[in-house]
Design an enzyme around this catalytic site. Structure first.
Site, mmCIF file in Angstrom:
data_model
loop_
_atom_site.group_PDB
_atom_site.id
_atom_site.type_symbol
_atom_site.label_atom_id
_atom_site.label_comp_id
_atom_site.label_asym_id
_atom_site.label_seq_id
_atom_site.Cartn_x
_atom_site.Cartn_y
_atom_site.Cartn_z
ATOM 1 N N ASP A 125 0.178 4.747 -7.464
ATOM 2 C CA ASP A 125 -0.854 5.790 -7.292
ATOM 3 C C ASP A 125 -0.418 7.152 -7.791
ATOM 4 O O ASP A 125 -1.226 8.079 -7.834
ATOM 5 C CB ASP A 125 -1.223 5.875 -5.804
ATOM 6 C CG ASP A 125 -1.855 4.588 -5.338
ATOM 7 O OD1 ASP A 125 -1.360 4.001 -4.350
ATOM 8 O OD2 ASP A 125 -2.809 4.141 -5.988
ATOM 9 N N HIS A 127 6.863 3.111 -0.568
ATOM 10 C CA HIS A 127 6.175 1.817 -0.548
ATOM 11 C C HIS A 127 6.834 0.930 0.508
ATOM 12 O O HIS A 127 8.040 0.986 0.701
ATOM 13 C CB HIS A 127 6.277 1.132 -1.926
ATOM 14 C CG HIS A 127 5.264 0.063 -2.125
ATOM 15 N ND1 HIS A 127 5.446 -1.219 -1.650
ATOM 16 C CD2 HIS A 127 4.049 0.107 -2.695
ATOM 17 C CE1 HIS A 127 4.381 -1.943 -1.960
ATOM 18 N NE2 HIS A 127 3.516 -1.160 -2.579
HETATM 19 C C1 SDX Z 1 -0.455 1.149 -2.129
HETATM 20 O O1 SDX Z 1 1.266 -2.803 0.285
HETATM 21 C C2 SDX Z 1 1.008 -2.650 -0.970
HETATM 22 O O2 SDX Z 1 1.439 -3.424 -1.803
HETATM 23 C C3 SDX Z 1 0.122 -1.454 -1.303
HETATM 24 C C4 SDX Z 1 -0.136 -1.240 -2.795
HETATM 25 C C5 SDX Z 1 -0.977 -2.340 -3.385
HETATM 26 O O3 SDX Z 1 -0.921 -2.503 -4.607
HETATM 27 O O4 SDX Z 1 -1.765 -2.970 -2.620
HETATM 28 O O5 SDX Z 1 1.091 -1.158 -3.487
HETATM 29 C C6 SDX Z 1 -0.913 0.059 -3.015
HETATM 30 O O6 SDX Z 1 -0.987 1.312 -1.063
HETATM 31 C C7 SDX Z 1 0.729 2.000 -2.546
HETATM 32 C C8 SDX Z 1 1.169 3.018 -1.446
HETATM 33 C C9 SDX Z 1 0.228 4.219 -1.553
HETATM 34 N N1 SDX Z 1 0.445 5.145 -0.421
HETATM 35 C C10 SDX Z 1 1.019 6.345 -0.612
HETATM 36 O O7 SDX Z 1 1.487 6.755 -1.672
HETATM 37 C C11 SDX Z 1 0.997 7.231 0.626
HETATM 38 C C12 SDX Z 1 2.378 7.903 0.801
HETATM 39 N N2 SDX Z 1 3.323 6.843 1.165
HETATM 40 C C13 SDX Z 1 3.575 6.599 2.559
HETATM 41 O O8 SDX Z 1 2.567 6.893 3.426
HETATM 42 C C14 SDX Z 1 4.419 5.368 2.829
HETATM 43 O O9 SDX Z 1 5.439 5.383 1.943
HETATM 44 C C15 SDX Z 1 3.731 4.006 2.775
HETATM 45 C C16 SDX Z 1 2.509 3.954 3.634
HETATM 46 C C17 SDX Z 1 3.364 3.654 1.383
HETATM 47 C C18 SDX Z 1 4.759 3.001 3.308
HETATM 48 O O10 SDX Z 1 4.924 3.245 4.640
HETATM 49 P P1 SDX Z 1 6.022 2.414 5.508
HETATM 50 O O11 SDX Z 1 6.558 1.267 4.756
HETATM 51 O O12 SDX Z 1 5.421 2.173 6.845
HETATM 52 O O13 SDX Z 1 7.202 3.393 5.541
HETATM 53 P P2 SDX Z 1 7.341 4.512 6.641
HETATM 54 O O14 SDX Z 1 6.055 5.259 6.762
HETATM 55 O O15 SDX Z 1 7.941 3.899 7.855
HETATM 56 O O16 SDX Z 1 8.421 5.482 5.951
HETATM 57 C C19 SDX Z 1 9.794 5.180 6.011
HETATM 58 C C20 SDX Z 1 10.462 6.547 6.032
HETATM 59 C C21 SDX Z 1 9.888 7.471 7.111
HETATM 60 O O17 SDX Z 1 10.934 8.353 7.480
HETATM 61 P P3 SDX Z 1 11.695 8.015 8.916
HETATM 62 O O18 SDX Z 1 10.623 7.930 9.987
HETATM 63 O O19 SDX Z 1 12.393 6.687 8.675
HETATM 64 O O20 SDX Z 1 12.632 9.160 9.087
HETATM 65 O O21 SDX Z 1 10.210 7.211 4.776
HETATM 66 C C22 SDX Z 1 9.459 8.385 5.002
HETATM 67 C C23 SDX Z 1 8.844 8.278 6.403
HETATM 68 O O22 SDX Z 1 8.663 9.574 6.972
HETATM 69 N N3 SDX Z 1 8.403 8.402 3.975
HETATM 70 C C24 SDX Z 1 8.012 9.482 3.306
HETATM 71 C C25 SDX Z 1 7.023 9.005 2.417
HETATM 72 N N4 SDX Z 1 6.841 7.694 2.581
HETATM 73 C C26 SDX Z 1 7.689 7.319 3.562
HETATM 74 N N5 SDX Z 1 8.385 10.782 3.371
HETATM 75 C C27 SDX Z 1 7.761 11.614 2.516
HETATM 76 N N6 SDX Z 1 6.805 11.257 1.625
HETATM 77 C C28 SDX Z 1 6.411 9.958 1.550
HETATM 78 N N7 SDX Z 1 5.483 9.593 0.682
#
Ligand code: SDX
Length: 426
Positions: A361, A303
């Protein structure tokens, strides 16, 4: 307090504004005028877009407050329409206010009869989110008497209509996708029971709402109602800043929510659990999630704000167990996979270091599937619940006297000015 920066030999003092709780902000409004420079923050990771009194999130502590009330207390004690009233008006309703609000919402649940014809234009296999995006936008073609956003009365009528009609449109999207007749709302039922009946009743027999399932779904709606300035809420605010009517703004929010990184994650998370299929395949997927060269991510994990457990996920997990046991689903293999995946991930160095926890989720899909909803309806249910949050945030933005159209700038990295070359010389 103020912040000082020196850039291009210019000293700039910028005021620091403090909120009630949470991080303070540096007001950079005069930065461009004083330095000729913009700030740069593409994912808005360090940018506050507005002031708001509606929802507060502490990502490090895993705290979520709606108008100051902890989500845990609202989810376990109130109902969804009470939360709607709180988000819209800022206070918990008295018994009389609650009764009046419920009455008014209930009596706006029907949609214009010509909306039925609007649906006939879709293919039956259209994704329900495509249908919902279009039908919410179409509301502005039917309700011209509540699109003047400068009129507080029309704003409130539009807000009530949106909250009241979104379950009806969501149920219609579901019924249309399975080729069953639409079911009209029933005023004798509460909001969530009405929605369940519009989804699962058929003309051939009486439909009896399961009160445990209805209560669980009502709680799921409370958990999804608002969440500060997330992507879809920011979309609604930006659309509303141009003066677009509320139905068009909410349609923009529905469209943004659909993405798998946002509201589409509940559908993606369930598909991921189905793809993993069994506990013994979890290590393979954990490895893929950690592999920089593999775009695979654990859906329902991570998140932007929560760097601790999403408080909604905890309540969601509890609700999942309640619903499965009420429905007599003893051993759901997907739940086994989800719980083992969570256990392994939370003890894995990669997830610990990156502070990746299950979000709302991760468990919602298992519960919604057990209730009888197809995966394609999961994000529709998220949009149904989030509509009140979008409306409350839109209303707050419109009523802010300092509100102006949102118009970000950019860092231009394209071509310098160059002259046109005639076709026969290229
Ligand atoms: C919702 O914003 C909100 O409040 C949203 C929400 C709401 O109520 O409105 O809470 C609802 O959208 C919840 C999130 C649902 N999405 C997912 O579950 C999809 C999987 N999660 C990711 O795509 C990600 O965690 C996000 C999109 C939720 C957050 O992305 P960020 O903040 O841009 O973080 P990032 O992508 O930069 O990740 C940081 C690091 C990265 O590694 P590095 O590049 O630093 O080495 O963490 C890793 C990412 O690769 N990472 C994950 C991961 N999520 C982040 N690695 C593996 N699996 C994951 N799920």
């Amino acid at each position: 307090m103020s912040a000082h920066i020196t850039v291009a030999n210019t000293n700039v003092d910028m005021p620091v504004k403090e909120g009630t709780i949470g991080p303070s902000v540096i007001d950079i409004g005069k930065l461009y005028g004083q330095t000729g420079m913009f700030t740069y923050d593409p994912g808005f990771t360090s940018t506050a877009s507005c002031e708001s009194k509606i929802t507060y999130i502490d990502g490090d502590e895993g705290i979520l407050l709606y108008r100051g009330y902890p989500i845990e207390q609202l989810a376990l004690n109130g109902d969804f329409l009470e939360t709607c009233y709180l988000l819209l008006y800022g206070e918990l309703p008295t018994a009389a206010q609650k009764a009046d609000f419920d009455y008014r919402i209930t009596r706006h649940t029907m949609v214009h009869e010509q909306m039925m014809r609007f649906f006939q234009g879709f293919r039956r296999d259209a994704h329900p989110m495509a249908v919902l995006t279009a039908s919410v936008g179409a509301l502005s073609a039917f309700y011209h008497d509540s699109t003047d956003i400068s009129d507080p009365t029309q704003r409130m009528i539009a807000s009530m209509r949106m909250i009241a009609k979104i379950p009806t449109l969501a149920a219609m999207a579901y019924k249309y996708s399975i080729g069953q007749p639409f079911v009209y709302p029933m005023n004798s039922l509460d909001y969530t029971s009405n929605f369940l009946r519009m989804c699962f009743a058929v003309p051939c027999e009486e439909y009896k709402v399961n009160p445990i399932v209805s209560r669980a779904l009502d709680r799921i709606f409370i958990l999804h109602a608002d969440h500060e300035q997330n992507a879809s809420t920011s979309t609604v605010r930006l659309a509303g800043s141009s003066g677009a009517n509320p139905f068009a703004c909410i349609a923009a929010g529905v469209a943004c929510l659909w993405g798998p990184a946002h509201g589409g994650a509940n559908e993606a998370a369930l598909k991921m659990l189905q793809e993993i299929g069994s506990v013994d395949r979890i290590p393979e997927y954990i490895a893929r999630a950690k592999d920089k060269n593999d775009p695979f991510r654990l859906m329902g994990f991570g998140h932007r704000v929560y760097k601790n457990y999403d408080p909604r996920a905890k309540i969601m997990q509890k609700t999942t167990h309640e619903v499965l046991s009420e429905l007599g689903i003893k051993d759901d293999p997907l739940l086994d996979v989800a719980m083992e995946l969570e256990r392994i991930a939370l003890s894995d160095e990669y997830f610990i270091e990156k502070k990746l926890y299950p979000n709302i989720d991760f468990y919602s899909g298992i519960t919604l599937k057990a209730m009888g909803f197809p995966t394609s309806m999961f994000t529709v249910l998220f949009a149904l619940a989030r509509t009140v949050g979008w409306i409350a945030q839109w209303k707050e933005m419109i009523e802010d006297p300092s509100q102006r159209i949102g118009r970000p700038r950019q860092l231009y990295i394209g071509e310098r000015q160059r002259d046109y070359v005639a076709l026969n010389q290229r």
